[in-house]
Design a protein around this motif. Sequence first.
Motif, PDB file in Angstrom:
ATOM      1  N   VAL A 181       0.831  -1.195   0.000  1.00 16.52           N
ATOM      2  CA  VAL A 181       0.000   0.000   0.000  1.00 16.52           C
ATOM      3  C   VAL A 181       0.873   1.254   0.000  1.00 16.52           C
ATOM      4  O   VAL A 181       1.843   1.349   0.748  1.00 16.52           O
ATOM      5  CB  VAL A 181      -0.940   0.006   1.226  1.00 16.52           C
ATOM      6  CG1 VAL A 181      -1.817   1.250   1.227  1.00 16.52           C
ATOM      7  CG2 VAL A 181      -1.803  -1.256   1.251  1.00 16.52           C
ATOM      8  N   LEU A 182       0.512   2.212  -0.826  1.00 14.89           N
ATOM      9  CA  LEU A 182       1.236   3.470  -0.939  1.00 14.89           C
ATOM     10  C   LEU A 182       0.390   4.573  -0.323  1.00 14.89           C
ATOM     11  O   LEU A 182      -0.365   5.266  -1.004  1.00 14.89           O
ATOM     12  CB  LEU A 182       1.536   3.767  -2.412  1.00 14.89           C
ATOM     13  CG  LEU A 182       2.293   2.654  -3.147  1.00 14.89           C
ATOM     14  CD1 LEU A 182       2.376   2.950  -4.623  1.00 14.89           C
ATOM     15  CD2 LEU A 182       3.665   2.448  -2.542  1.00 14.89           C
ATOM     16  N   ALA A 183       0.505   4.733   0.982  1.00 14.51           N
ATOM     17  CA  ALA A 183      -0.290   5.729   1.701  1.00 14.51           C
ATOM     18  C   ALA A 183       0.214   7.135   1.409  1.00 14.51           C
ATOM     19  O   ALA A 183       1.396   7.339   1.128  1.00 14.51           O
ATOM     20  CB  ALA A 183      -0.227   5.459   3.200  1.00 14.51           C
ATOM     21  N   ASP A 184      -0.702   8.101   1.479  1.00 12.52           N
ATOM     22  CA  ASP A 184      -0.347   9.511   1.302  1.00 12.52           C
ATOM     23  C   ASP A 184       0.062  10.082   2.656  1.00 12.52           C
ATOM     24  O   ASP A 184      -0.647  10.879   3.266  1.00 12.52           O
ATOM     25  CB  ASP A 184      -1.534  10.278   0.713  1.00 12.52           C
ATOM     26  CG  ASP A 184      -1.169  11.714   0.369  1.00 12.52           C
ATOM     27  OD1 ASP A 184       0.040  12.017   0.285  1.00 12.52           O
ATOM     28  OD2 ASP A 184      -2.091  12.523   0.194  1.00 12.52           O
ATOM     29  N   SER A 185       1.201   9.608   3.138  1.00  8.46           N
ATOM     30  CA  SER A 185       1.759  10.059   4.412  1.00  8.46           C
ATOM     31  C   SER A 185       3.216   9.637   4.450  1.00  8.46           C
ATOM     32  O   SER A 185       3.683   8.956   3.547  1.00  8.46           O
ATOM     33  CB  SER A 185       0.985   9.454   5.593  1.00  8.46           C
ATOM     34  OG  SER A 185       1.262   8.070   5.708  1.00  8.46           O
ATOM     35  N   ASP A 186       3.907  10.003   5.523  1.00 10.65           N
ATOM     36  CA  ASP A 186       5.304   9.606   5.628  1.00 10.65           C
ATOM     37  C   ASP A 186       5.467   8.241   6.292  1.00 10.65           C
ATOM     38  O   ASP A 186       6.568   7.805   6.562  1.00 10.65           O
ATOM     39  CB  ASP A 186       6.128  10.666   6.355  1.00 10.65           C
ATOM     40  CG  ASP A 186       5.629  10.933   7.770  1.00 10.65           C
ATOM     41  OD1 ASP A 186       4.662  10.290   8.200  1.00 10.65           O
ATOM     42  OD2 ASP A 186       6.222  11.793   8.445  1.00 10.65           O
ATOM     43  N   ALA A 187       4.342   7.559   6.543  1.00 13.57           N
ATOM     44  CA  ALA A 187       4.402   6.209   7.119  1.00 13.57           C
ATOM     45  C   ALA A 187       4.978   5.250   6.077  1.00 13.57           C
ATOM     46  O   ALA A 187       4.813   5.443   4.871  1.00 13.57           O
ATOM     47  CB  ALA A 187       3.002   5.749   7.523  1.00 13.57           C
ATOM     48  N   ALA A 188       5.674   4.244   6.555  1.00 10.97           N
ATOM     49  CA  ALA A 188       6.203   3.232   5.646  1.00 10.97           C
ATOM     50  C   ALA A 188       5.039   2.524   4.962  1.00 10.97           C
ATOM     51  O   ALA A 188       4.007   2.285   5.587  1.00 10.97           O
ATOM     52  CB  ALA A 188       7.036   2.221   6.434  1.00 10.97           C
ATOM     53  N   PRO A 189       5.184   2.175   3.676  1.00 10.08           N
ATOM     54  CA  PRO A 189       4.104   1.464   2.992  1.00 10.08           C
ATOM     55  C   PRO A 189       3.761   0.164   3.720  1.00 10.08           C
ATOM     56  O   PRO A 189       4.642  -0.535   4.218  1.00 10.08           O
ATOM     57  CB  PRO A 189       4.677   1.174   1.607  1.00 10.08           C
ATOM     58  CG  PRO A 189       5.761   2.189   1.436  1.00 10.08           C
ATOM     59  CD  PRO A 189       6.315   2.427   2.814  1.00 10.08           C
ATOM     60  N   ALA A 190       2.479  -0.118   3.799  1.00  7.66           N
ATOM     61  CA  ALA A 190       2.010  -1.320   4.500  1.00  7.66           C
ATOM     62  C   ALA A 190       1.820  -2.469   3.521  1.00  7.66           C
ATOM     63  O   ALA A 190       1.498  -2.262   2.354  1.00  7.66           O
ATOM     64  CB  ALA A 190       0.691  -1.020   5.198  1.00  7.66           C
ATOM     65  N   TRP A 191       2.006  -3.672   4.024  1.00  7.72           N
ATOM     66  CA  TRP A 191       1.706  -4.879   3.251  1.00  7.72           C
ATOM     67  C   TRP A 191       0.292  -5.299   3.591  1.00  7.72           C
ATOM     68  O   TRP A 191      -0.134  -5.217   4.743  1.00  7.72           O
ATOM     69  CB  TRP A 191       2.639  -6.020   3.631  1.00  7.72           C
ATOM     70  CG  TRP A 191       4.057  -5.818   3.225  1.00  7.72           C
ATOM     71  CD1 TRP A 191       5.077  -5.423   4.041  1.00  7.72           C
ATOM     72  CD2 TRP A 191       4.623  -5.991   1.944  1.00  7.72           C
ATOM     73  NE1 TRP A 191       6.235  -5.337   3.336  1.00  7.72           N
ATOM     74  CE2 TRP A 191       5.990  -5.687   2.029  1.00  7.72           C
ATOM     75  CE3 TRP A 191       4.102  -6.379   0.714  1.00  7.72           C
ATOM     76  CZ2 TRP A 191       6.854  -5.768   0.949  1.00  7.72           C
ATOM     77  CZ3 TRP A 191       4.957  -6.451  -0.363  1.00  7.72           C
ATOM     78  CH2 TRP A 191       6.313  -6.149  -0.250  1.00  7.72           C
ATOM     79  N   ARG A 192      -0.434  -5.789   2.633  1.00 10.11           N
ATOM     80  CA  ARG A 192      -1.717  -6.444   2.871  1.00 10.11           C
ATOM     81  C   ARG A 192      -1.691  -7.739   2.078  1.00 10.11           C
ATOM     82  O   ARG A 192      -1.337  -7.751   0.903  1.00 10.11           O
ATOM     83  CB  ARG A 192      -2.899  -5.576   2.443  1.00 10.11           C
ATOM     84  CG  ARG A 192      -3.033  -4.337   3.311  1.00 10.11           C
ATOM     85  CD  ARG A 192      -4.381  -3.717   3.184  1.00 10.11           C
ATOM     86  NE  ARG A 192      -4.415  -2.442   3.904  1.00 10.11           N
ATOM     87  CZ  ARG A 192      -5.381  -1.563   3.782  1.00 10.11           C
ATOM     88  NH1 ARG A 192      -6.394  -1.799   2.981  1.00 10.11           N
ATOM     89  NH2 ARG A 192      -5.343  -0.436   4.467  1.00 10.11           N
ATOM     90  N   THR A 193      -2.047  -8.808   2.748  1.00 12.21           N
ATOM     91  CA  THR A 193      -1.989 -10.118   2.110  1.00 12.21           C
ATOM     92  C   THR A 193      -3.382 -10.703   1.945  1.00 12.21           C
ATOM     93  O   THR A 193      -4.281 -10.443   2.733  1.00 12.21           O
ATOM     94  CB  THR A 193      -1.114 -11.087   2.924  1.00 12.21           C
ATOM     95  OG1 THR A 193      -1.652 -11.207   4.240  1.00 12.21           O
ATOM     96  CG2 THR A 193       0.315 -10.585   3.006  1.00 12.21           C
ATOM     97  N   SER A 194      -3.525 -11.473   0.874  1.00  9.05           N
ATOM     98  CA  SER A 194      -4.768 -12.178   0.560  1.00  9.05           C
ATOM     99  C   SER A 194      -5.970 -11.237   0.560  1.00  9.05           C
ATOM    100  O   SER A 194      -6.996 -11.520   1.163  1.00  9.05           O
ATOM    101  CB  SER A 194      -4.979 -13.354   1.515  1.00  9.05           C
ATOM    102  OG  SER A 194      -3.925 -14.274   1.394  1.00  9.05           O
ATOM    103  N   VAL A 195      -5.830 -10.101  -0.114  1.00  5.25           N
ATOM    104  CA  VAL A 195      -6.954  -9.183  -0.261  1.00  5.25           C
ATOM    105  C   VAL A 195      -7.796  -9.640  -1.442  1.00  5.25           C
ATOM    106  O   VAL A 195      -7.283 -10.128  -2.442  1.00  5.25           O
ATOM    107  CB  VAL A 195      -6.496  -7.712  -0.400  1.00  5.25           C
ATOM    108  CG1 VAL A 195      -5.881  -7.202   0.895  1.00  5.25           C
ATOM    109  CG2 VAL A 195      -5.523  -7.526  -1.541  1.00  5.25           C
ATOM    110  N   THR A 196      -9.112  -9.514  -1.305  1.00  2.00           N
ATOM    111  CA  THR A 196     -10.069 -10.073  -2.258  1.00  2.00           C
ATOM    112  C   THR A 196     -10.735  -8.975  -3.079  1.00  2.00           C
ATOM    113  O   THR A 196     -11.076  -7.923  -2.550  1.00  2.00           O
ATOM    114  CB  THR A 196     -11.138 -10.885  -1.493  1.00  2.00           C
ATOM    115  OG1 THR A 196     -10.486 -11.870  -0.691  1.00  2.00           O
ATOM    116  CG2 THR A 196     -12.072 -11.585  -2.454  1.00  2.00           C
ATOM    117  N   PHE A 197     -10.959  -9.238  -4.324  1.00  2.15           N
ATOM    118  CA  PHE A 197     -11.564  -8.280  -5.240  1.00  2.15           C
ATOM    119  C   PHE A 197     -13.007  -7.952  -4.861  1.00  2.15           C
ATOM    120  O   PHE A 197     -13.776  -8.833  -4.498  1.00  2.15           O
ATOM    121  CB  PHE A 197     -11.554  -8.833  -6.668  1.00  2.15           C
ATOM    122  CG  PHE A 197     -12.260  -7.947  -7.650  1.00  2.15           C
ATOM    123  CD1 PHE A 197     -11.651  -6.806  -8.138  1.00  2.15           C
ATOM    124  CD2 PHE A 197     -13.546  -8.245  -8.074  1.00  2.15           C
ATOM    125  CE1 PHE A 197     -12.305  -5.981  -9.036  1.00  2.15           C
ATOM    126  CE2 PHE A 197     -14.208  -7.424  -8.974  1.00  2.15           C
ATOM    127  CZ  PHE A 197     -13.589  -6.287  -9.454  1.00  2.15           C
TER     128      PHE A 197
END
Length: 145
Positions: free
Chosen positions: A108-124
């Motif tokens: 995930v590319l958040a609009d903040s200075d936080a490190a990008p987060a991983w998300r696993t097994s996300v469903t459409f």
Amino acid sequence: MSPPNTTELAKTGYAAYGESTGHRNYMGHPMPDWDELTPAVQLAWIAAAGAVAIGSLAQLSGIASPSTDPNVGDVVLVPMDRSINNGAGMAPAVVTRVWSPTTVNVRVLADSDAAPAWRTSVTFVETLDHVDSSAAVWTWPGGES
């Protein structure tokens, strides 16, 4: 009671396979116990169990399949907590692994200075309308609210 994880489902499938074949493998040899399988064979059973589970869940919950299959490197949209995303309720994410046409891992590319987060097994899902910010879902750009 929590739902079984894919490893538990794989073990159940492996045991059912054994029951149906008299505990013989495809060559007619005795099947080893789960713990005696190589990691590669265990991962193959886990992948198969995950694919069946995801397909079944999507079908039971009425989740549609995307019109285009995702590929590694595609940009999709995921719901986002507005407080860590400069007020936006969604964020772009880069597909890092494709599990099925409806399930992927993303960065995930958040609009903040936080490190990008991983998300696993996300469903459409077709749209992010009315989706909680913590939901494990994704959509194509154009499917946003």
